[in-house]
Write a protein that holds these residues in place. Structure first.
Motif, short mmCIF file in Angstrom:
data_model
loop_
_atom_site.label_atom_id
_atom_site.label_comp_id
_atom_site.label_asym_id
_atom_site.label_seq_id
_atom_site.Cartn_x
_atom_site.Cartn_y
_atom_site.Cartn_z
N GLY A 1 -35.61 -18.23 -31.00
CA GLY A 1 -37.04 -17.98 -30.44
C GLY A 1 -36.83 -17.15 -29.18
N ASN B 1 -37.73 -32.39 -34.05
CA ASN B 1 -36.98 -32.72 -33.04
C ASN B 1 -37.19 -34.01 -32.49
OD1 ASN B 1 -34.64 -31.44 -32.09
ND2 ASN B 1 -35.73 -30.44 -30.40
N GLU C 1 -28.83 -14.53 -35.27
CA GLU C 1 -29.45 -14.62 -36.77
C GLU C 1 -29.67 -13.49 -37.02
OE1 GLU C 1 -29.09 -17.22 -34.78
OE2 GLU C 1 -29.18 -18.80 -36.06
N ARG D 1 -33.63 -34.18 -37.38
CA ARG D 1 -34.45 -33.35 -38.72
C ARG D 1 -33.84 -34.04 -40.11
NH1 ARG D 1 -34.45 -26.97 -39.81
NH2 ARG D 1 -36.11 -27.01 -40.94
N THR E 1 -29.55 -24.63 -40.40
CA THR E 1 -30.45 -26.06 -40.30
C THR E 1 -31.53 -26.05 -41.34
OG1 THR E 1 -31.74 -27.63 -39.14
CG2 THR E 1 -31.82 -25.24 -38.34
N PHE F 1 -31.54 -29.70 -34.57
CA PHE F 1 -32.51 -30.20 -34.30
C PHE F 1 -32.30 -32.05 -34.62
CE2 PHE F 1 -34.50 -26.33 -35.81
CZ PHE F 1 -35.18 -25.80 -34.56
N PRO G 1 -39.64 -27.50 -27.32
CA PRO G 1 -39.78 -27.09 -26.19
C PRO G 1 -40.05 -25.82 -26.02
CG PRO G 1 -37.75 -28.10 -26.04
CD PRO G 1 -38.19 -28.47 -27.37
N VAL G 2 -40.36 -25.05 -25.21
CA VAL G 2 -40.35 -23.69 -24.75
C VAL G 2 -39.72 -23.22 -23.59
CG1 VAL G 2 -41.97 -22.86 -26.47
CG2 VAL G 2 -42.59 -23.44 -24.20
N ASN G 3 -38.97 -24.15 -22.94
CA ASN G 3 -38.35 -24.11 -21.54
C ASN G 3 -37.48 -22.76 -21.54
OD1 ASN G 3 -36.65 -25.67 -23.31
ND2 ASN G 3 -35.51 -26.07 -21.45
N ALA H 1 -43.92 -20.19 -33.64
CA ALA H 1 -43.85 -18.80 -33.56
C ALA H 1 -44.82 -17.83 -32.94
CB ALA H 1 -43.61 -17.84 -35.08
N LYS I 1 -39.75 -14.65 -43.83
CA LYS I 1 -40.83 -14.97 -42.75
C LYS I 1 -40.42 -14.94 -41.20
CE LYS I 1 -41.46 -19.45 -42.17
NZ LYS I 1 -41.43 -20.02 -40.66
N ASN I 2 -39.24 -15.45 -41.05
CA ASN I 2 -38.63 -15.70 -39.71
C ASN I 2 -38.61 -14.10 -39.13
OD1 ASN I 2 -39.06 -18.17 -39.94
ND2 ASN I 2 -37.11 -18.89 -39.98
N LYS J 1 -28.44 -22.48 -23.71
CA LYS J 1 -28.29 -22.90 -25.15
C LYS J 1 -28.80 -21.77 -25.93
CE LYS J 1 -30.10 -26.58 -27.82
NZ LYS J 1 -31.14 -27.65 -27.98
N ILE J 2 -28.22 -21.74 -27.21
CA ILE J 2 -28.61 -20.53 -28.12
C ILE J 2 -30.03 -20.73 -28.91
CG2 ILE J 2 -27.71 -19.44 -30.27
CD1 ILE J 2 -25.05 -19.95 -29.58
N SER J 3 -30.89 -19.87 -28.56
CA SER J 3 -32.09 -20.24 -29.23
C SER J 3 -32.54 -19.21 -29.88
CB SER J 3 -33.25 -20.87 -28.00
OG SER J 3 -34.41 -20.40 -28.59
C1 UD1 Z 1 -36.02 -20.74 -35.63
C2 UD1 Z 1 -36.69 -20.86 -36.83
C3 UD1 Z 1 -36.41 -22.09 -37.61
C4 UD1 Z 1 -34.94 -22.42 -37.41
C5 UD1 Z 1 -34.35 -22.50 -36.12
C6 UD1 Z 1 -33.00 -22.69 -35.96
C7 UD1 Z 1 -38.41 -18.92 -36.80
C8 UD1 Z 1 -39.85 -18.78 -36.85
N1 UD1 Z 1 -38.24 -20.43 -36.84
O1 UD1 Z 1 -36.84 -21.64 -34.66
O2 UD1 Z 1 -37.02 -21.86 -38.78
O3 UD1 Z 1 -34.83 -23.75 -38.11
O4 UD1 Z 1 -34.71 -21.19 -35.33
O5 UD1 Z 1 -32.41 -21.89 -36.88
O6 UD1 Z 1 -37.82 -18.20 -36.79
N2 UD1 Z 1 -35.00 -25.24 -27.61
C9 UD1 Z 1 -35.23 -25.70 -26.41
N3 UD1 Z 1 -35.81 -24.94 -25.76
C10 UD1 Z 1 -36.24 -23.83 -26.05
C11 UD1 Z 1 -36.34 -23.21 -27.12
C12 UD1 Z 1 -35.63 -24.22 -28.14
O7 UD1 Z 1 -34.51 -26.99 -25.95
O8 UD1 Z 1 -37.23 -23.27 -25.04
C13 UD1 Z 1 -33.97 -26.13 -28.93
C14 UD1 Z 1 -34.76 -26.60 -30.04
O9 UD1 Z 1 -35.59 -27.68 -29.57
C15 UD1 Z 1 -33.70 -26.80 -30.94
C16 UD1 Z 1 -32.64 -25.75 -30.46
O10 UD1 Z 1 -32.85 -25.27 -29.18
O11 UD1 Z 1 -33.09 -27.94 -30.62
C17 UD1 Z 1 -32.84 -24.46 -31.23
O12 UD1 Z 1 -34.06 -23.91 -31.37
P1 UD1 Z 1 -34.52 -22.28 -31.62
O13 UD1 Z 1 -33.24 -21.67 -32.04
O14 UD1 Z 1 -35.24 -21.77 -30.32
O15 UD1 Z 1 -35.24 -22.44 -32.94
P2 UD1 Z 1 -36.92 -21.75 -33.14
O16 UD1 Z 1 -36.55 -20.22 -32.48
O17 UD1 Z 1 -37.94 -22.65 -32.65
#
Ligand code: UD1
Length: 423
Positions: free
Chosen positions: A170, A121, A194, A337, A310, A334, A127-129, A95, A22-23, A166-168
């Motif tokens: 999305g 969280n 990932e 969680r 996670t 998170f 957030p999406v910052n 997503a 899915k992801n 920060k590693i994200s």
């Molecule tokens: C993706 C996965 C989710 C998984 C997560 C971590 C998908 C659809 N979802 O979620 O299943 O649990 O990765 O492996 O693939 N953050 C910020 N600002 C942002 C974006 C994120 O502060 O703009 C923080 C989040 O709150 C979190 C951390 O960064 O604490 C990691 O989040 P992120 O890796 O972005 O997770 P998702 O992409 O939402």
């Protein structure tokens, strides 16, 4: 609302085939907005989040054509391209925000709602910052009005070097997709790595994108003018695989898991081996046998890939309730969680939370009760707990599970779990 009734304890034996991830599929589907030519995606999991993404693409004007079993989809662009990601769709799935970058990159405008999704969280939301700040650096301008991101760019986005603070997952996906058609070179540092991100880059490369990993967490994208027609098969779901591995270990089972490359989940398999599971792997198969006694383990810590995910933390917590001593898991990704802990306690689990660490007492007898799903992976943990609880466990709000696990009750029934969907 549907519920699951599980009558335990159950024995697990047999074979299970893993569905598409899915992801991985979600960003791949979002990135079809970058194409002029049709795209064929294979091995799509039939889960609700995928339907939501396809609905979102349709609402933007894409034409969706399914194969008979709905696992292959052909996506065409139409002349009625729209740029509006509505709240009614995005509130159900985080997503959904992944349409923003592709729309800006290809059409230079978008109005997109802030997304919803699992609440993982605590009070800080999701957030999406990181997405917005990085998009700004490659030329997106935006304003926030009434819960919508009104965004535009002056023509093509412009490549630059971005270091994520920060590693994200999305935000990395968002920027990779946005940079593919941008002017010049984009370098993304401190990116998430990932396997689903590698699947996205492999997909885009199959259509002619110029993407290279030039360091462990550094991705280089050189913009191209267009992407060509492509057919791509989505990778297997590593979280579904991990969930079935836990089920087999927990229930002293004997399970063959097919259609999945075990190399992707070495960290998880090593932990399972440490606590006693016997595991044999080959190219796309895992044979796992649960031990008579599960050994406790301290300090499992969730981290970005290639650390422990996670998304498997709640499932492993159930496993450790049956270990021969005290275990601990620390959640690093998170904050908060741990919503599943309260529900597991209803079944008899002895877990205490201290800051971001859960201390799990082993050797507990779980007994069936009524519990409630709170998010996708927490729901999977409740199903696992139901499998080893004595008597009837009724799990409500399983729409969370339907978002991410394909036909989970059919797969579980086939390997010996007494599970029934109550509509
Ligand atoms: C993706 C996965 C989710 C998984 C997560 C971590 C998908 C659809 N979802 O979620 O299943 O649990 O990765 O492996 O693939 N953050 C910020 N600002 C942002 C974006 C994120 O502060 O703009 C923080 C989040 O709150 C979190 C951390 O960064 O604490 C990691 O989040 P992120 O890796 O972005 O997770 P998702 O992409 O939402």
């Amino acid at each position: 609302m549907d519920k699951f009734l599980i009558t335990g304890p159950c024995k697990i034996k047999g074979q299970v085939s893993i569905s598409g991830s899915k992801n991985a599929a979600l960003p791949i589907l979002a990135s079809t907005l970058l194409f002029d030519k049709p795209v064929i995606i294979k091995n799509l999991p039939r889960v609700r989040d995928i339907d939501t993404m396809l609905n979102l693409l349709e609402s933007l004007g894409s034409k969706i054509q399914f194969s008979k079993n709905k696992k292959i989809v052909k996506i065409y662009k139409t002349k009625k391209q729209k740029y509006f990601g509505s709240y009614s769709i995005l509130k159900t799935m985080r997503a959904g925000i992944l349409i923003l970058g592709p729309l800006i990159s290809k059409y230079h405008k978008s109005i997109c709602s802030f997304p919803g999704g699992c609440v993982l969280n605590g009070n800080s939301g999701r957030p999406v910052n990181l997405h917005l700040n990085a998009l700004k650096k490659i030329g997106m301008k935006y304003e926030i009005k009434k819960g919508y991101i009104h965004a535009k760019s002056n023509g093509k986005l412009k490549g630059t070097t971005i270091k994520f603070p920060k590693i994200s997952v999305g935000a990395t996906e968002q920027l990779i997709m946005s940079a593919v058609l941008a002017k010049g070179k984009t370098i993304l540092k401190n990116s998430a790595i990932e396997p689903e991100i590698k699947d996205l880059t492999n997909f885009l490369k199959s259509a002619g994108a110029n993407i290279k990993w030039i360091g462990k967490r550094t991705c280089q994208i050189i913009g191209v003018d267009t992407l060509s027609q492509t057919t791509y098969s989505v990778m297997g779901d590593r979280i579904e695989t991990g969930t079935f591995c836990v089920a087999a270990t927990l229930a002293k089972g004997n399970l063959i898991i097919r259609n999945f490359n075990p190399n992707v989940i070495q960290t998880e398999l090593n932990i399972l081996k440490k606590i006693g599971a016997k595991i044999k792997t080959s190219k796309d198969k895992i044979h796992i046998q649960g031990p008579q006694k599960i050994k406790s383990i301290r300090n499992i810590t969730t981290r970005e890939y290639d650390g422990f995910p996670t998304d498997l933390q709640p499932q492993f917590m159930v496993l450790l309730c049956k270990a021969n001593g005290i275990s601990s898991i620390t959640e690093n990704i998170f904050q908060g969680r741990f919503i599943h802990v309260m529900e597991l306690q209803r079944l008899g689990a002895k877990i205490t939370i201290k800051d971001s660490t859960a201390i799990i007492e082993g050797n507990v007898n779980l007994s069936g009760s009524e519990v409630m799903s709170s998010d996708l992976r927490a729901s999977a943990a409740l199903v696992l707990a139901g499998i080893v609880s004595k008597g009837k466990t009724i799990i409500s709000r399983i729409y969370h599970l339907d978002r991410g696990y394909e036909k989970i009750e059919n797969k579980l029934k086939k390997i010996g779990v007494k599970i029934k969907r109550l509509s």
